[in-house]
Design a protein around this motif. Sequence first.
Motif, PDB file in Angstrom:
ATOM      1  N   MET A 195       4.253  -1.888 -10.700  1.00  0.00           N
ATOM      2  CA  MET A 195       5.032  -2.811  -9.868  1.00  0.00           C
ATOM      3  C   MET A 195       4.136  -3.654  -8.973  1.00  0.00           C
ATOM      4  SD  MET A 195       8.255  -0.342  -8.843  1.00  0.00           S
ATOM      5  CE  MET A 195       9.078  -1.618  -7.864  1.00  0.00           C
ATOM      6  N   GLY A 196       2.836  -3.439  -9.074  1.00  0.00           N
ATOM      7  CA  GLY A 196       1.890  -4.251  -8.314  1.00  0.00           C
ATOM      8  C   GLY A 196       1.410  -3.636  -7.022  1.00  0.00           C
ATOM      9  N   ALA A 197       1.728  -2.366  -6.790  1.00  0.00           N
ATOM     10  CA  ALA A 197       1.310  -1.707  -5.549  1.00  0.00           C
ATOM     11  C   ALA A 197      -0.124  -1.186  -5.660  1.00  0.00           C
ATOM     12  CB  ALA A 197       2.246  -0.557  -5.224  1.00  0.00           C
ATOM     13  N   GLU A 198      -0.766  -1.064  -4.510  1.00  0.00           N
ATOM     14  CA  GLU A 198      -2.027  -0.327  -4.401  1.00  0.00           C
ATOM     15  C   GLU A 198      -1.638   1.114  -4.121  1.00  0.00           C
ATOM     16  OE1 GLU A 198      -5.824   0.260  -1.373  1.00  0.00           O
ATOM     17  OE2 GLU A 198      -4.384  -1.371  -1.026  1.00  0.00           O
ATOM     18  N   LEU A 246       3.102   4.792   8.932  1.00  0.00           N
ATOM     19  CA  LEU A 246       3.818   3.665   8.346  1.00  0.00           C
ATOM     20  C   LEU A 246       3.516   2.361   9.080  1.00  0.00           C
ATOM     21  CD1 LEU A 246       7.457   4.973   7.740  1.00  0.00           C
ATOM     22  CD2 LEU A 246       5.720   4.510   5.995  1.00  0.00           C
ATOM     23  N   THR A 247       3.561   1.273   8.334  1.00  0.00           N
ATOM     24  CA  THR A 247       3.574  -0.051   8.946  1.00  0.00           C
ATOM     25  C   THR A 247       4.934  -0.282   9.584  1.00  0.00           C
ATOM     26  OG1 THR A 247       4.406  -1.046   6.904  1.00  0.00           O
ATOM     27  CG2 THR A 247       2.008  -0.982   7.186  1.00  0.00           C
ATOM     28  N   ASP A 248       5.058  -1.311  10.414  1.00  0.00           N
ATOM     29  CA  ASP A 248       6.372  -1.702  10.896  1.00  0.00           C
ATOM     30  C   ASP A 248       7.155  -2.242   9.704  1.00  0.00           C
ATOM     31  OD1 ASP A 248       8.311  -2.145  12.977  1.00  0.00           O
ATOM     32  OD2 ASP A 248       7.936  -4.291  12.722  1.00  0.00           O
ATOM     33  N   GLY A 249       8.322  -1.681   9.473  1.00  0.00           N
ATOM     34  CA  GLY A 249       9.085  -2.020   8.280  1.00  0.00           C
ATOM     35  C   GLY A 249       8.787  -1.119   7.099  1.00  0.00           C
ATOM     36  N   GLY A 250       7.878  -0.147   7.291  1.00  0.00           N
ATOM     37  CA  GLY A 250       7.509   0.770   6.220  1.00  0.00           C
ATOM     38  C   GLY A 250       8.633   1.740   5.888  1.00  0.00           C
ATOM     39  N   ARG A 269       0.877  -1.175   0.000  1.00  0.00           N
ATOM     40  CA  ARG A 269       0.000   0.000   0.000  1.00  0.00           C
ATOM     41  C   ARG A 269       0.911   1.221   0.000  1.00  0.00           C
ATOM     42  NH1 ARG A 269      -5.330   0.571   1.070  1.00  0.00           N
ATOM     43  NH2 ARG A 269      -6.106   2.419   2.145  1.00  0.00           N
ATOM     44  N   VAL A 270       0.851   2.004  -1.082  1.00  0.00           N
ATOM     45  CA  VAL A 270       1.790   3.100  -1.297  1.00  0.00           C
ATOM     46  C   VAL A 270       1.055   4.435  -1.339  1.00  0.00           C
ATOM     47  CG1 VAL A 270       3.400   4.135  -2.948  1.00  0.00           C
ATOM     48  CG2 VAL A 270       3.473   1.673  -2.512  1.00  0.00           C
ATOM     49  N   PRO A 319      -2.569   2.177   7.560  1.00  0.00           N
ATOM     50  CA  PRO A 319      -1.134   2.432   7.396  1.00  0.00           C
ATOM     51  C   PRO A 319      -0.645   2.139   5.983  1.00  0.00           C
ATOM     52  CG  PRO A 319      -1.437   0.277   8.367  1.00  0.00           C
ATOM     53  CD  PRO A 319      -2.815   0.876   8.214  1.00  0.00           C
ATOM     54  N   PHE A 320       0.564   2.634   5.687  1.00  0.00           N
ATOM     55  CA  PHE A 320       1.173   2.463   4.379  1.00  0.00           C
ATOM     56  C   PHE A 320       2.495   1.700   4.493  1.00  0.00           C
ATOM     57  CE2 PHE A 320      -1.341   6.364   4.204  1.00  0.00           C
ATOM     58  CZ  PHE A 320      -2.160   6.084   3.117  1.00  0.00           C
ATOM     59  N   ASP A 321       2.761   0.887   3.489  1.00  0.00           N
ATOM     60  CA  ASP A 321       4.050   0.192   3.423  1.00  0.00           C
ATOM     61  C   ASP A 321       5.146   1.128   2.916  1.00  0.00           C
ATOM     62  OD1 ASP A 321       3.208  -2.637   4.079  1.00  0.00           O
ATOM     63  OD2 ASP A 321       1.888  -2.218   2.379  1.00  0.00           O
ATOM     64  N   ALA A 322       4.743   2.117   2.118  1.00  0.00           N
ATOM     65  CA  ALA A 322       5.714   3.090   1.618  1.00  0.00           C
ATOM     66  C   ALA A 322       5.022   4.420   1.364  1.00  0.00           C
ATOM     67  CB  ALA A 322       6.381   2.595   0.335  1.00  0.00           C
ATOM     68  N   ILE A 323       5.719   5.504   1.682  1.00  0.00           N
ATOM     69  CA  ILE A 323       5.267   6.860   1.371  1.00  0.00           C
ATOM     70  C   ILE A 323       6.380   7.503   0.556  1.00  0.00           C
ATOM     71  CG2 ILE A 323       4.602   9.120   2.274  1.00  0.00           C
ATOM     72  CD1 ILE A 323       3.571   7.710   4.793  1.00  0.00           C
TER      73      ILE A 323
END
Length: 222
Positions: free
Chosen positions: A107-110, A173-177, A89-90, A152-156
Amino acid sequence: MGPSSEAEYSAHAAARDRMVALHLRARGIHDRRVLDAMARVPRELFVPPRLVEDAYADSPLPIGSGQTISQPYVVALTAEAAGISPGDRVLDVGTGSGYAAAVYAAMGAEVLSVEYVPELAEQARRALTAAGFGGVDVLTGDGSRGLPARAPFDAILSAAAGDEIPPPWVEQLTDGGRIVMPLESGAGWQRLVRLTHLAGRDLIDDFGAVRFVPLRGEHGMR
């Protein structure tokens, strides 16, 4: 598709292949998902008609409202630094032309994208739909605040520079985001940095000098 449009399609496809080979792979972009996405997204649909012939030059191009479409290498570097995986989730801050959002989606992201300028947001929606990425959700608003209702987001990923990473982004962010954005260096340039939010710690990596427009909004450039 008529003979003229077939020729144009082939010419653009060849230009994309050259861009990937000369401006991305040769300059150190190695992530196969990034390279494949950049080879698929028709950048010519995201630039003004008068600049179509320059669509695959490795340089930023004006798109109106004082904004630019980032050079292909910087889009690829940002995507690679973010480590985008299918299903991530970006949040894309600073939609601009919509090109970077299309690459992340390829790349397959939402992808949820926020643009400060309403006219650019509408322009990006049309371009994304024409390019086959109508599933990208483009919103108008203050991207410096993030999107707490959709977190939350995996990447911003930010296409605009700030003095610091906006605190709301870290909170969303997620943990690891990861957050990838340009920060002012105080030396007349900006540095593209990645913050990784992991187990309560924020780790910072530096990917070199860049030049972006300033981030607008509550947590934007002072």
